[in-house]
Design a protein around this motif. Sequence first.
Motif, PDB file in Angstrom:
ATOM      1  N   PRO A  55      13.002  17.098  -7.436  1.00  0.00           N
ATOM      2  CA  PRO A  55      11.695  16.619  -6.968  1.00  0.00           C
ATOM      3  C   PRO A  55      11.862  15.561  -5.887  1.00  0.00           C
ATOM      4  N   PRO A  56      10.785  15.221  -5.172  1.00  0.00           N
ATOM      5  CA  PRO A  56      10.879  14.167  -4.165  1.00  0.00           C
ATOM      6  C   PRO A  56      11.336  12.850  -4.796  1.00  0.00           C
ATOM      7  N   VAL A  57      12.085  12.075  -4.038  1.00  0.00           N
ATOM      8  CA  VAL A  57      12.564  10.782  -4.514  1.00  0.00           C
ATOM      9  C   VAL A  57      12.414   9.778  -3.386  1.00  0.00           C
ATOM     10  N   PHE A  58      11.831   8.623  -3.699  1.00  0.00           N
ATOM     11  CA  PHE A  58      11.520   7.645  -2.674  1.00  0.00           C
ATOM     12  C   PHE A  58      12.219   6.322  -2.962  1.00  0.00           C
ATOM     13  N   LEU A  59      12.323   5.499  -1.928  1.00  0.00           N
ATOM     14  CA  LEU A  59      12.999   4.209  -2.045  1.00  0.00           C
ATOM     15  C   LEU A  59      12.178   3.250  -2.895  1.00  0.00           C
ATOM     16  N   GLN A  60      12.898   2.480  -3.718  1.00  0.00           N
ATOM     17  CA  GLN A  60      12.279   1.507  -4.598  1.00  0.00           C
ATOM     18  C   GLN A  60      12.884   0.133  -4.346  1.00  0.00           C
ATOM     19  N   PRO A  61      12.121  -0.942  -4.591  1.00  0.00           N
ATOM     20  CA  PRO A  61      12.714  -2.275  -4.504  1.00  0.00           C
ATOM     21  C   PRO A  61      13.962  -2.360  -5.380  1.00  0.00           C
ATOM     22  N   GLY A  62      15.007  -2.944  -4.833  1.00  0.00           N
ATOM     23  CA  GLY A  62      16.292  -3.021  -5.529  1.00  0.00           C
ATOM     24  C   GLY A  62      17.290  -1.976  -5.067  1.00  0.00           C
ATOM     25  N   GLU A 118       0.807  -1.226   0.000  1.00  0.00           N
ATOM     26  CA  GLU A 118       0.000   0.000   0.000  1.00  0.00           C
ATOM     27  C   GLU A 118       0.836   1.270   0.000  1.00  0.00           C
ATOM     28  N   VAL A 119       2.156   1.137  -0.003  1.00  0.00           N
ATOM     29  CA  VAL A 119       3.037   2.291   0.157  1.00  0.00           C
ATOM     30  C   VAL A 119       3.811   2.562  -1.126  1.00  0.00           C
ATOM     31  N   GLU A 120       3.810   3.806  -1.577  1.00  0.00           N
ATOM     32  CA  GLU A 120       4.634   4.241  -2.700  1.00  0.00           C
ATOM     33  C   GLU A 120       5.716   5.218  -2.256  1.00  0.00           C
ATOM     34  N   LYS A 121       5.464   5.957  -1.176  1.00  0.00           N
ATOM     35  CA  LYS A 121       6.384   7.011  -0.741  1.00  0.00           C
ATOM     36  C   LYS A 121       7.175   6.524   0.475  1.00  0.00           C
ATOM     37  N   LEU A 122       8.125   5.642   0.201  1.00  0.00           N
ATOM     38  CA  LEU A 122       8.952   5.046   1.239  1.00  0.00           C
ATOM     39  C   LEU A 122      10.233   5.859   1.386  1.00  0.00           C
ATOM     40  N   ASP A 123      10.564   6.257   2.623  1.00  0.00           N
ATOM     41  CA  ASP A 123      11.667   7.187   2.848  1.00  0.00           C
ATOM     42  C   ASP A 123      12.624   6.649   3.906  1.00  0.00           C
ATOM     43  N   TYR A 124      13.848   7.158   3.867  1.00  0.00           N
ATOM     44  CA  TYR A 124      14.916   6.820   4.809  1.00  0.00           C
ATOM     45  C   TYR A 124      15.110   7.986   5.780  1.00  0.00           C
ATOM     46  N   GLU A 125      15.613   7.685   6.977  1.00  0.00           N
ATOM     47  CA  GLU A 125      15.978   8.716   7.942  1.00  0.00           C
ATOM     48  C   GLU A 125      17.124   8.183   8.797  1.00  0.00           C
TER      49      GLU A 125
END
Length: 282
Positions: free
Chosen positions: A254-261, A119-126
Amino acid sequence: MKLITFDSHGTPTPGVVKDGHVLDLSGHLVRSVLEALVDRATEERVRRAVGAFSGHGPAVSSLKLLPPIPRPGKILCIGQNYADHCAEQNQSLPERPILFAKFPSCVIGPGDPIVRPAEVEKLDYEAELVVVIGRRARKVARAEALGYVAGYMIGNDVTAREIQKRDGQWVRGKSFDTFAPLGPFLVTADEIPNPGILSVKTWVNGELRQDSNTSNLVFDVPALIENLSAGMTLEPGDLIYTGTPGGVGVFRTPPVFLQPGDTVAIEIEGLGRLENPVAGEV
């Protein structure tokens, strides 16, 4: 000391890293990393064993590392606690610490995959400096606060941004399974005499995304312990995620989010390097 928990034939096993090799602490009647730190007599016994260790143990690189504390008690987290992170989102500095929580079920270790929920597309790191409490702490004064710290770790406060925004509070969006990578080491407090001057860096697929220093913390480690312990009892093994610096994906242009891989790597000065791949939910 650099303490680890590693997998030994399916059993979480405590160890100490010395010159790249590991002393298995189970042979010294220590059952966990936390046990090695919260009992003074046990810690002294461990330090003597480390001093006598000749290095004839397995290389740390040959072991499957687990989270140093596989099942922490409370995981307390501080939001908007770096000046550069506040600046990137056009927020004024908070007047007091912003507290939320993550759950122990989301903890994973070095090399374990961060799983992006379907359900998540905007996965982020911190990237975050994580404080490990070593003594029961209640109403601790700032001047005494560092005496309650057992050590420090690297943490990644992985976040589902759309869940965080939609829910109107942060806990669920930050507590999905696998959203709390920790490690590779728990470095004892004596090796980090000043946690307020450590460099913090994050790379995604080799690209530097975060490059800051804990000197940019709005509320430093002693201030956080004083604030938190004023209203709740902090117990040995509780963790404090101290906040993330600027450079997170959601506020890039622009915003950039984590992707599989993808692979996320975090380094904090004196604490090593924590790497985790990103995978899609199966």
